[in-house]
Write a protein that holds these residues in place. Structure first.
Motif, PDB file in Angstrom:
ATOM      1  N   GLY A   1     -37.304  59.638  10.591  1.00 35.38           N
ATOM      2  CA  GLY A   1     -37.877  59.387   9.275  1.00 35.38           C
ATOM      3  C   GLY A   1     -38.355  57.961   9.086  1.00 35.38           C
ATOM      4  O   GLY A   1     -38.653  57.241  10.042  1.00 35.38           O
TER       5      GLY A   1
ATOM      6  N   SER B   1     -34.466  59.866   5.922  1.00 34.36           N
ATOM      7  CA  SER B   1     -34.334  60.398   7.278  1.00 34.36           C
ATOM      8  C   SER B   1     -35.494  61.352   7.564  1.00 34.36           C
ATOM      9  O   SER B   1     -35.562  61.949   8.624  1.00 34.36           O
ATOM     10  CB  SER B   1     -32.993  61.099   7.461  1.00 34.36           C
ATOM     11  N   SER B   2     -36.399  61.454   6.601  1.00 31.09           N
ATOM     12  CA  SER B   2     -37.641  62.218   6.728  1.00 31.09           C
ATOM     13  C   SER B   2     -38.788  61.236   6.512  1.00 31.09           C
ATOM     14  O   SER B   2     -38.624  60.239   5.800  1.00 31.09           O
ATOM     15  CB  SER B   2     -37.677  63.309   5.651  1.00 31.09           C
TER      16      SER B   2
END
Length: 192
Positions: free
Chosen positions: A45, A11-12
């Motif tokens: 992300g 998610s990054s």
């Protein structure tokens, strides 16, 4: 016949641009090999990059998101097929049901947890779908070393360790999936 691959990823975007590049390349390879994507349903992300690239290439994307994360507004709003579930457990089960193989790209704790649960299900004979690590920029080198250590210490059988397909190139990993055959070694047998 493989129809969809589940990809666990971050998610990054991570520190290095190569992680985003790998997400884009993985997306293009899935489309090239006529494979749909099953993923966590986020717009952020490398997850977002993966989905955006597949959508731009005209590919098929299914997002699976627990209600808790929908409420935090990280949902990819442009997905035609977003499945909302009640919990993280339901998410993993649905993703497993929808996919014919599993790739873990560089990611954090959620990626690790999802990949190792699905790998454990394979070890227990609950499925025989391929499970692979995309080792972009050597991201998983330390983990691979640890897994080899666990084999040497006889906590993981060599046959179960071999279930983890590892490549640093998305196309090579996908091609490896197509010729995959799961070992038939019992988790509890005496063989090593």
């Amino acid at each position: 016949m493989m129809k969809r691959i589940c990809v666990f990823c971050g998610s990054s975007p991570g520190r290095q641009p190569e992680y985003t590049n790998a997400a884009e390349e993985t997306a293009r390879m899935l489309v090239q090999y006529n494979l749909g994507l099953v993923y966590g349903g986020a717009r952020v992300g490398t997850m977002g990059t993966l989905a955006d690239t597949i959508l731009a290439e005209g590919g098929d994307v299914i997002g699976v998101m627990p209600r808790l994360l929908v409420d935090k507004e990280v949902t990819h709003e442009e997905l035609d097929d977003l499945r909302i579930v009640g919990s993280m457990h339901e998410r993993k089960q649905l993703m497993a049901d929808l996919a014919d193989g599993f790739i873990a790209m560089p990611g954090g704790m959620g990626t690790f947890e999802e990949f190792f649960e699905i790998l454990t299900w394979a070890q227990l004979g609950m499925h025989n779908k391929p499970c692979g690590l995309l080792n972009t920029c050597g991201y998983y080198d330390a983990l691979i070393g640890f897994l080899d250590h666990a084999v040497a210490e006889q906590f993981i059988k060599p046959a179960h360790r071999s279930m983890i397909l590892i490549q640093d190139n998305p196309e090579t990993l996908i091609r490896t999936f197509k010729s995959h055959s799961s070992p038939t070694v019992s988790k509890w047998g005496n063989e090593r």
